[in-house]
Design a protein around this motif. Structure first.
Motif, PDB file in Angstrom:
ATOM      1  N   TYR A   1       8.568   6.725   7.007  1.00 52.20           N
ATOM      2  CA  TYR A   1       7.451   6.261   6.732  1.00 52.20           C
ATOM      3  C   TYR A   1       6.238   5.052   7.205  1.00 52.20           C
ATOM      4  CZ  TYR A   1       8.313   8.957   2.443  1.00 52.20           C
ATOM      5  OH  TYR A   1       9.507  10.177   1.462  1.00 52.20           O
ATOM      6  N   PHE A   2       7.165   3.688   7.902  1.00 45.93           N
ATOM      7  CA  PHE A   2       5.901   3.439   8.558  1.00 45.93           C
ATOM      8  C   PHE A   2       5.940   2.972   9.938  1.00 45.93           C
ATOM      9  CE2 PHE A   2       7.210   2.333   4.091  1.00 45.93           C
ATOM     10  CZ  PHE A   2       6.438   2.196   3.149  1.00 45.93           C
ATOM     11  N   GLY A   3       7.346   3.611  10.736  1.00 43.22           N
ATOM     12  CA  GLY A   3       7.544   3.403  11.989  1.00 43.22           C
ATOM     13  C   GLY A   3       7.492   2.188  12.378  1.00 43.22           C
ATOM     14  N   SER A   4       7.295   0.842  12.109  1.00 41.97           N
ATOM     15  CA  SER A   4       8.309  -0.147  12.635  1.00 41.97           C
ATOM     16  C   SER A   4       8.295  -1.716  11.876  1.00 41.97           C
ATOM     17  CB  SER A   4       7.793  -1.258  13.847  1.00 41.97           C
ATOM     18  OG  SER A   4       6.212  -1.192  14.292  1.00 41.97           O
ATOM     19  N   LYS A   5       9.347  -2.100  11.407  1.00 43.43           N
ATOM     20  CA  LYS A   5       9.079  -3.331  10.455  1.00 43.43           C
ATOM     21  C   LYS A   5       7.501  -3.894  10.532  1.00 43.43           C
ATOM     22  CE  LYS A   5      11.099  -7.354  10.999  1.00 43.43           C
ATOM     23  NZ  LYS A   5      12.285  -8.233  11.477  1.00 43.43           N
ATOM     24  N   GLU A   6       6.811  -4.730  11.754  1.00 40.93           N
ATOM     25  CA  GLU A   6       6.106  -5.467  12.172  1.00 40.93           C
ATOM     26  C   GLU A   6       4.906  -3.909  11.056  1.00 40.93           C
ATOM     27  OE1 GLU A   6       7.986  -5.111  14.195  1.00 40.93           O
ATOM     28  OE2 GLU A   6       8.593  -7.383  13.777  1.00 40.93           O
ATOM     29  N   ARG A   7       4.831  -3.114  11.384  1.00 39.38           N
ATOM     30  CA  ARG A   7       3.392  -2.146  10.665  1.00 39.38           C
ATOM     31  C   ARG A   7       3.705  -1.915   9.287  1.00 39.38           C
ATOM     32  NH1 ARG A   7       2.921   4.714  12.129  1.00 39.38           N
ATOM     33  NH2 ARG A   7       1.065   4.743  10.371  1.00 39.38           N
ATOM     34  N   MET A   8       4.870  -1.757   8.749  1.00 42.04           N
ATOM     35  CA  MET A   8       5.215  -1.979   7.512  1.00 42.04           C
ATOM     36  C   MET A   8       4.960  -3.001   6.630  1.00 42.04           C
ATOM     37  SD  MET A   8       8.750  -1.573   5.309  1.00 42.04           S
ATOM     38  CE  MET A   8       8.817  -3.702   6.109  1.00 42.04           C
ATOM     39  N   VAL A   9       4.557  -4.097   7.125  1.00 43.92           N
ATOM     40  CA  VAL A   9       4.375  -5.601   6.767  1.00 43.92           C
ATOM     41  C   VAL A   9       2.755  -5.325   6.511  1.00 43.92           C
ATOM     42  CG1 VAL A   9       3.941  -8.358   6.528  1.00 43.92           C
ATOM     43  CG2 VAL A   9       6.426  -6.409   6.886  1.00 43.92           C
ATOM     44  N   THR A  10       2.589  -4.842   8.051  1.00 40.64           N
ATOM     45  CA  THR A  10       0.691  -5.272   8.145  1.00 40.64           C
ATOM     46  C   THR A  10       0.359  -4.418   6.589  1.00 40.64           C
ATOM     47  OG1 THR A  10       0.783  -5.214  10.281  1.00 40.64           O
ATOM     48  CG2 THR A  10      -0.731  -4.629   9.788  1.00 40.64           C
ATOM     49  N   GLU A  11       0.797  -2.850   6.419  1.00 38.55           N
ATOM     50  CA  GLU A  11       0.428  -2.307   5.626  1.00 38.55           C
ATOM     51  C   GLU A  11       0.422  -2.603   3.956  1.00 38.55           C
ATOM     52  OE1 GLU A  11       0.481   2.575   5.077  1.00 38.55           O
ATOM     53  OE2 GLU A  11       0.992   1.750   6.777  1.00 38.55           O
ATOM     54  N   VAL A  12       1.863  -3.587   4.326  1.00 37.53           N
ATOM     55  CA  VAL A  12       2.236  -3.930   2.554  1.00 37.53           C
ATOM     56  C   VAL A  12       0.583  -5.091   2.361  1.00 37.53           C
ATOM     57  CG1 VAL A  12       3.440  -5.841   1.736  1.00 37.53           C
ATOM     58  CG2 VAL A  12       4.374  -3.565   2.988  1.00 37.53           C
ATOM     59  N   LEU A  13      -0.124  -5.552   3.295  1.00 37.30           N
ATOM     60  CA  LEU A  13      -1.231  -7.297   2.868  1.00 37.30           C
ATOM     61  C   LEU A  13      -2.254  -5.555   3.102  1.00 37.30           C
ATOM     62  CD1 LEU A  13       0.288  -9.107   5.570  1.00 37.30           C
ATOM     63  CD2 LEU A  13       1.187  -9.260   3.229  1.00 37.30           C
ATOM     64  N   SER A  14      -2.274  -5.016   3.832  1.00 34.42           N
ATOM     65  CA  SER A  14      -3.930  -4.707   4.069  1.00 34.42           C
ATOM     66  C   SER A  14      -3.745  -3.324   2.395  1.00 34.42           C
ATOM     67  CB  SER A  14      -3.664  -3.385   4.758  1.00 34.42           C
ATOM     68  OG  SER A  14      -3.237  -2.559   5.704  1.00 34.42           O
ATOM     69  N   VAL A  15      -3.366  -3.264   1.966  1.00 34.64           N
ATOM     70  CA  VAL A  15      -3.251  -2.272   0.555  1.00 34.64           C
ATOM     71  C   VAL A  15      -3.221  -2.525  -0.945  1.00 34.64           C
ATOM     72  CG1 VAL A  15      -2.046  -0.207   2.170  1.00 34.64           C
ATOM     73  CG2 VAL A  15      -0.573  -1.401   0.409  1.00 34.64           C
ATOM     74  N   TYR A  16      -2.769  -3.921  -0.237  1.00 36.88           N
ATOM     75  CA  TYR A  16      -2.322  -4.645  -1.426  1.00 36.88           C
ATOM     76  C   TYR A  16      -3.679  -5.037  -2.699  1.00 36.88           C
ATOM     77  CZ  TYR A  16      -1.046  -8.503  -4.554  1.00 36.88           C
ATOM     78  OH  TYR A  16      -0.711  -9.752  -5.650  1.00 36.88           O
TER      79      TYR A  16
END
Length: 198
Positions: A48-63
């Motif tokens: 779903y997210f490609g990498s751990k860093e990308r997942m965290v970045t997306e979590v922060l940007s869509v919150y």
């Protein structure tokens, strides 16, 4: 041909990942324990997210309830501040929103991301830079609306944003939010007269 990721499931995972990160922080974040907690697999998270860093970045940007978005909504809910008193009211309400337990619970995560971005700029540096830049743009626009020249508006925005950030960080260690609140209003007492001198 493989099926594209399910957007509803992806969004649900993002919400649950965010809750996990707020509770546990980033320092020991590992995909396998995270996946176990969420009842999925590390492979599924990577799908779903490609990498751990990308997942965290997306979590922060869509919150949607992150501090900057709250401030933007507050600014657009009424007419923009047209004078020093209006700007003070806007900043007091923005500060008041930091008192919500949900938002305060996320502040250690933002502090951790800032620290990690200094040590590893390639990981979360862009997230921090974007957030800081957005705050600067928001406040600079308000000061320009008061009639300030652009250079002064940027300086005033930097002073206000950086001082406010410092007052939010200190209580994370001391726990003295009452003193931070008093200091914030004292800061506004000192700055507001200068905002009238346009």
């Amino acid at each position: 041909m493989s099926r594209p990721p399910d957007p509803a499931k992806r969004r649900d995972l993002l919400d649950r990942v965010r809750a996990y990160i707020v509770r546990n922080g980033l320092a020991d974040l590992s995909l396998r324990p995270l996946a176990r907690e969420l009842g999925t697999s590390d492979r599924m998270l990577l799908y779903y997210f490609g990498s751990k860093e990308r997942m965290v970045t997306e979590v922060l940007s869509v919150y949607e309830r992150r501090p900057l978005l709250r401030a933007r909504r507050l600014l657009h809910a009424a007419d923009p501040p047209l004078n020093a008193a209006g700007l003070r009211s806007f900043m007091e309400e923005t500060w008041r929103q930091f008192s919500s337990p949900e938002l305060r619970a996320t502040l250690p995560l933002y502090l951790e991301i800032m620290a990690v971005s200094l040590l590893h700029p390639d990981r979360y540096g862009p997230v921090v830079r974007d957030a800081v830049s957005e705050w600067m743009r928001l406040l600079t626009g308000v000061f320009l609306g008061l009639g300030m020249a652009e250079a002064r508006a940027r300086t005033e925005a930097t002073l206000l944003a950086d001082a406010t950030l410092g007052l939010l960080i200190a209580p994370l260690t001391s726990g003295d939010w009452e003193q931070a609140d008093t200091a914030f209003h004292t800061l506004l007492d000192r700055l507001e007269p200068g905002w009238r001198d346009v």
